[in-house]
Design a protein around this motif. Structure first.
Motif, short mmCIF file in Angstrom:
data_model
loop_
_atom_site.label_atom_id
_atom_site.label_comp_id
_atom_site.label_asym_id
_atom_site.label_seq_id
_atom_site.Cartn_x
_atom_site.Cartn_y
_atom_site.Cartn_z
N ARG A 100 0.84 -1.21 0.00
CA ARG A 100 0.00 0.00 0.00
C ARG A 100 0.87 1.26 0.00
O ARG A 100 0.60 2.21 -0.73
CB ARG A 100 -0.96 0.00 1.19
N ARG A 101 1.93 1.24 0.80
CA ARG A 101 2.83 2.40 0.85
C ARG A 101 3.62 2.56 -0.45
O ARG A 101 4.01 3.67 -0.81
CB ARG A 101 3.80 2.27 2.03
N ALA A 102 3.88 1.46 -1.14
CA ALA A 102 4.71 1.49 -2.35
C ALA A 102 3.91 1.69 -3.64
O ALA A 102 4.49 1.64 -4.72
CB ALA A 102 5.50 0.19 -2.45
N GLN B 36 6.85 -2.40 -6.37
CA GLN B 36 6.25 -1.60 -7.44
C GLN B 36 6.18 -2.40 -8.74
O GLN B 36 5.22 -2.26 -9.51
CB GLN B 36 7.04 -0.31 -7.65
N ALA B 37 7.18 -3.23 -9.01
CA ALA B 37 7.19 -4.02 -10.24
C ALA B 37 6.03 -5.02 -10.26
O ALA B 37 5.37 -5.17 -11.30
CB ALA B 37 8.54 -4.75 -10.40
N SER B 38 5.79 -5.69 -9.14
CA SER B 38 4.66 -6.62 -9.07
C SER B 38 3.35 -5.88 -9.28
O SER B 38 2.48 -6.34 -10.03
CB SER B 38 4.63 -7.37 -7.73
N LEU B 39 3.20 -4.75 -8.59
CA LEU B 39 1.98 -3.95 -8.76
C LEU B 39 1.85 -3.45 -10.20
O LEU B 39 0.75 -3.41 -10.75
CB LEU B 39 1.97 -2.78 -7.79
N GLY B 40 2.97 -3.10 -10.80
CA GLY B 40 2.95 -2.63 -12.19
C GLY B 40 2.50 -3.73 -13.14
O GLY B 40 1.69 -3.48 -14.06
#
Length: 181
Positions: free
Chosen positions: A28-30, A167-171
């Motif tokens: 959530r923070r990232a 961030q990469a996973s979320l991306g």
């Protein structure tokens, strides 16, 4: 400009200090720009599933839970393995959703906080795919913080954020969601 995405995160452990929850908090923070994550706090309050309580008798908290799932563009699941399986409270939450229409075809990513626990991942994949959720495998994230001290967990999560792994996973997850027709 890509549309804003709302992701709803489900924690399989109801402990506030669980490593699964801690990983969800770090995600959530990232969050990169354009993504918002809300962590569900309703699972521990859901009554035990009973098919007799569906339809007009569905408890208000179950309707609230389902409405949040409906609103989400995608789901993130972080779940520990208890006794080689899915924790009972989390399975109960899933049972409330089986005959509803909020989750079929919804994209889902796993965020796993342990170096082990592959049995729960296999079981969850089977259950969630049976419920017609779409597991986005390229978004899978494993950050092994379970069993570590609070300080070590914080350091590992900071490193995962600073290295761009979170961030990469979320991306990748966002890309899969946005690619849907």
């Amino acid at each position: 400009m890509s549309r804003q995405l709302f992701l709803y995160a489900l924690c399989g452990s109801q402990r506030q200090a669980s490593t699964s929850r801690r990983l969800l908090e770090a995600l959530r923070r990232a969050c990169p720009e354009g993504i918002t994550i809300e962590i569900c706090d309703l699972i521990g309050d859901l009554p035990i599933f009973n098919p007799d309580d569906e339809g007009e008798r569905t408890p208000a908290i179950v309707e609230q839970f389902a409405a949040q799932l409906q609103r989400a563009d995608g789901l993130i699941v972080s779940c520990p393995e208890y006794a080689h399986g899915i924790p009972g409270g989390f399975k109960n939450a899933l049972d409330w959703l089986v005959s509803r229409d909020e989750v079929p075809f919804k994209p889902l990513m796993f965020a796993h906080a342990s170096h082990r626990g592959d049995l729960v991942l296999e079981q969850l994949t089977e259950v969630l795919q049976t419920m017609s959720l779409r597991v986005v495998e390229p978004a899978f994230l494993r950050v092994p913080i379970a069993g570590k001290s609070d300080e070590a967990q914080a350091a590992i999560l900071l490193d995962a954020s600073e290295s761009g792994a979170l961030q990469a996973s979320l991306g990748r997850f966002a890309e899969a969601i946005r690619a849907e027709p």
